[in-house]
Design an enzyme around this catalytic site. Structure first.
Site, short mmCIF file in Angstrom:
data_model
loop_
_atom_site.label_atom_id
_atom_site.label_comp_id
_atom_site.label_asym_id
_atom_site.label_seq_id
_atom_site.Cartn_x
_atom_site.Cartn_y
_atom_site.Cartn_z
N CYS A 1 0.80 -1.31 -0.13
CA CYS A 1 0.02 0.00 -0.05
C CYS A 1 0.80 1.24 0.10
O CYS A 1 1.52 1.54 -0.96
CB CYS A 1 -1.03 -0.02 1.07
SG CYS A 1 -2.43 0.97 0.74
N HIS B 1 -3.37 -5.08 0.67
CA HIS B 1 -2.91 -5.72 1.95
C HIS B 1 -2.62 -7.33 1.79
O HIS B 1 -3.75 -7.84 2.34
CB HIS B 1 -3.62 -5.08 3.05
CG HIS B 1 -3.28 -3.76 3.26
ND1 HIS B 1 -2.18 -3.25 4.26
CD2 HIS B 1 -3.91 -2.82 2.99
CE1 HIS B 1 -2.21 -1.99 4.19
NE2 HIS B 1 -3.50 -1.57 3.56
N GLU C 1 -1.44 -9.14 3.47
CA GLU C 1 -1.08 -9.90 4.71
C GLU C 1 -2.43 -10.46 5.55
O GLU C 1 -2.54 -11.39 6.27
CB GLU C 1 -0.33 -8.97 5.81
CG GLU C 1 -1.08 -7.56 6.01
CD GLU C 1 -1.04 -6.46 5.25
OE1 GLU C 1 -0.75 -6.71 3.97
OE2 GLU C 1 -1.32 -5.43 5.55
N1 GLN Z 1 -1.97 6.56 2.99
C1 GLN Z 1 -2.06 5.58 1.88
C2 GLN Z 1 -3.65 5.91 1.09
O1 GLN Z 1 -4.22 6.36 1.62
C3 GLN Z 1 -1.79 4.34 2.11
C4 GLN Z 1 -2.57 3.63 2.98
C5 GLN Z 1 -2.17 2.24 3.50
O2 GLN Z 1 -0.96 2.18 3.35
N2 GLN Z 1 -2.89 1.45 4.14
O3 GLN Z 1 -3.55 5.46 0.40
#
Ligand code: GLN
Length: 598
Positions: A398, A525, A527
């Site tokens: 992300c 994500h 994970e």
């Molecule tokens: N801050 C970034 C976004 O909002 C990444 C978010 C994250 O890593 N979950 O896209």
């Protein structure tokens, strides 16, 4: 439907969540279908607004629910998929009752905690327990309910009252209460003390709940006379008193329960003894033993906000552990505080600067996890640059993918001030931008949350092969910002590959550098869907690359998880290097003193 309620006494942080998950696991191993509910007696509607650095990570579900991290333990242990409603909070229940009141559903009545809130809690439990979570049809056989907090907390009173009424309503034979408590050992006399447990059981009884089983946390096994005393004062049969003593990794907890025949006690209370088999935990046991025996390390640098709370990145750590065990390596995490890597820090705090770079350079692989806010972003960009230029295996999750994009745009495309509009709203080269799925003007509810589909762009990329050459995958998301579609061509021309996109082709889901041993960034994500026996593909790729196994893995076909050797003959040892987690349990993950363990 049968219910197992898990409560906690004496102090918080006894590992109630792991205990409840382990109970679910042994019941599942006995052939039952199991679901679970976590009750959090706080006023937040969900965990989405809570700081992971105080409360632990926000776990994300398929349906986009942002929930307590214990639901992650349930999903991992039971290999199930829960819904947002499986996490009940005071906020949610009160909201539902107040909404009903406004609709006029209680016309003429005074709306009160008892019976309206308590009825709403019971209805919620019954409704959610019936939702299938294991991919099969129809409700599960058993629902494990974990009540957060400690008996006696003001916050949990409506829940205790509701659960007392509930146990009476569903009747004996359908409800089993397991109370997790602490039996401290006074170092001076070395005696196991039962009084705190006695008191908390008395508290439970005074609130109308009677424990069937006591699960006592202690450093060592309870002495016979200590069990007798507890049995006498707490009115719990001696065979229903289980000791949860410290083990080398949490996968041993279900085995502890099985060895002490906790499943027999639970099944007896629930009248299920005749419908079940002996717990089948062969593969689980092998894995728990194998994890203890691994001694060849794989060093992963986690470049994030320095926090000191391991739980802030719990699912990432678990996913790394699953992958490391599959690669037969001992997982060593090096916490690298991102801001320590920054140039400005070289002057402000040269020692921390040096040690952060030393850790980064000593690692076999680098992982930049998700995050919000701009602290440490430049340090993360430097870490991605280091990984790219020095051909160190890299996984960016992300935010970790977004900063890799920024780094590439700056260093390779020469766009010096390239940035995400999250960090510099006026940047001339916005390579990461706000791309809401819905309203562009309202921030609230604009997060892209939950399961979304990613389509692979061809079958030759590492990610596609690691995922077993499927044409698409469903992974969980939690973000607002994304790669600017208008800059994709430029980034591609510079040599970056977008190997996974959403169904519109506008949202970039996976990036890779083809001429690098392993440089992968994902907008999702992965994970959250990693399981002990089924490590997440891209984590497996990272760890395999870090220990020189990636080519073999890709040749073999990565979807097949490593078979465990039969570990029954393996004697557990090597505990001496294990580091204690703050809750006193040992976790099978070894780390530098920097972030995890204080
Ligand atoms: N801050 C970034 C976004 O909002 C990444 C978010 C994250 O890593 N979950 O896209």
């Amino acid at each position: 439907m049968k219910y197992v309620l898990v409560t906690g006494g004496v102090v918080s942080g006894l590992g109630k969540g792991v205990t409840a998950s382990s109970i679910g696991l042994i019941l599942k191993a006995c052939g039952l279908r199991v679901t679970s509910i976590k009750i959090d007696p706080y006023l937040n509607s969900d965990a989405g607004t809570m700081s992971p650095f105080e409360h632990g990570e926000v776990f994300v579900l398929d349906d986009g629910g942002e929930v307590d991290l214990d639901l992650g333990n349930y999903e991992r242990f039971l290999d199930i998929k829960l819904t947002r409603d499986n996490n009940i909070t005071t906020g949610k229940v009160f909201q539902a009752v107040i909404d009903k009141e406004r609709r006029g559903d209680y016309l003429g009545q005074t709306v009160q905690v008892v019976p309206h809130i308590t009825d709403a809690i019971q209805e919620w439990i019954e409704r959610v327990a019936a939702i299938p979570v294991d991919g099969k049809e129809g409700p599960a056989d058993v629902c494990v309910i974990e009540l957060g907090g400690t008996i006696g907390d003001i916050e949990s009173m409506p829940f205790i009252e509701a659960l007392g009424q509930f146990s009476y309503r569903v009747g004996a034979g359908n409800f089993c209460l397991i109370h997790v408590s602490l039996v401290p050992v006074l170092t001076v006399v070395g005696e196991q003390k039962t009084k705190p447990t006695q008191h908390s059981v008395r508290g439970l009884r005074s609130l109308g709940l009677t424990p069937n089983i006591l699960a006592c946390r202690s450093t060592l096994e309870l002495d016979g006379n200590v069990k007798e005393k507890l049995s006498r004062f707490c009115h719990v049969p001696i065979e229903n008193i289980i000791t949860l003593y410290d083990v080398s990794n949490i996968w041993h907890v279900p085995l502890l329960l099985r060895d002490q025949k906790a499943h027999e006690a639970i099944l007896k209370v629930l009248n299920l003894s005749s419908d079940t088999r002996e717990p089948a935990l062969g593969e689980w046991t092998s894995r728990a033993d194998l994890c203890d025996l691994l001694n060849e390390p794989v060093r992963i640098a986690m470049v994030g906000k320095y926090t000191g709370l391991a739980d802030s990145y719990l699912s990432v750590l678990k996913a790394l552990l699953h992958a490391s065990v599959a690669c037969h390596r001992k997982l060593c995490i090096d916490w690298v505080p991102a801001s320590d890597l920054e140039d400005a820090n070289a002057e402000e705090n040269p020692d921390s600067y040096r040690s952060a770079w030393k850790l980064l350079k000593g690692a076999d692989a680098i992982l930049v996890p998700g995050g919000f806010g701009d602290r440490g972003v430049e340090g993360k960009i430097l870490a991605a640059k280091y990984a790219r230029e020095n051909r160190i295996p890299y996984l960016g999750i992300c935010l970790g993918m977004q900063i890799a994009i920024i780094e590439f745009a700056r260093s390779v495309l020469g766009l010096r001030n390239a940035n995400s509009t999250e960090f510099d709203p006026n940047t001339e080269n916005p390579c990461v931008i706000f791309m809401p799925e819905g309203s562009k003007t309202h921030m609230g509810g604009t997060m892209r949350l939950g399961s979304r589909r990613t389509y692979f762009q061809g079958i030759s990329s590492k990610s596609a092969r690691l995922y077993g050459n499927r044409s698409f995958i469903d992974e969980r998301h939690r973000h607002r910002y994304e790669v600017n579609p208008d800059m994709v061509k430029q980034l591609e021309d510079g040599g970056l590959c977008f190997t996974g996109k959403d169904e519109t082709g506008r949202r970039m889901e996976i990036i890779e550098l083809p001429n690098h041993p392993y440089f992968v960034g994902v907008q999702f994500h992965p994970e959250f869907k990693s399981r002990p026996g089924k490590p997440s593909a891209l984590f497996l790729g990272l760890v395999a690359a870090a220990c020189g196994q990636l080519d073999n893995l890709l040749k073999k076909g990565a979807t097949k998880p490593c078979r465990m050797s039969n570990g029954s003959a393996i004697k557990a040892h090597l505990y001496e290097n294990a580091t204690k987690l703050p809750n006193g349990s040992l976790d099978g993950i070894y780390c530098n003193g920097n972030g995890l363990h204080v």
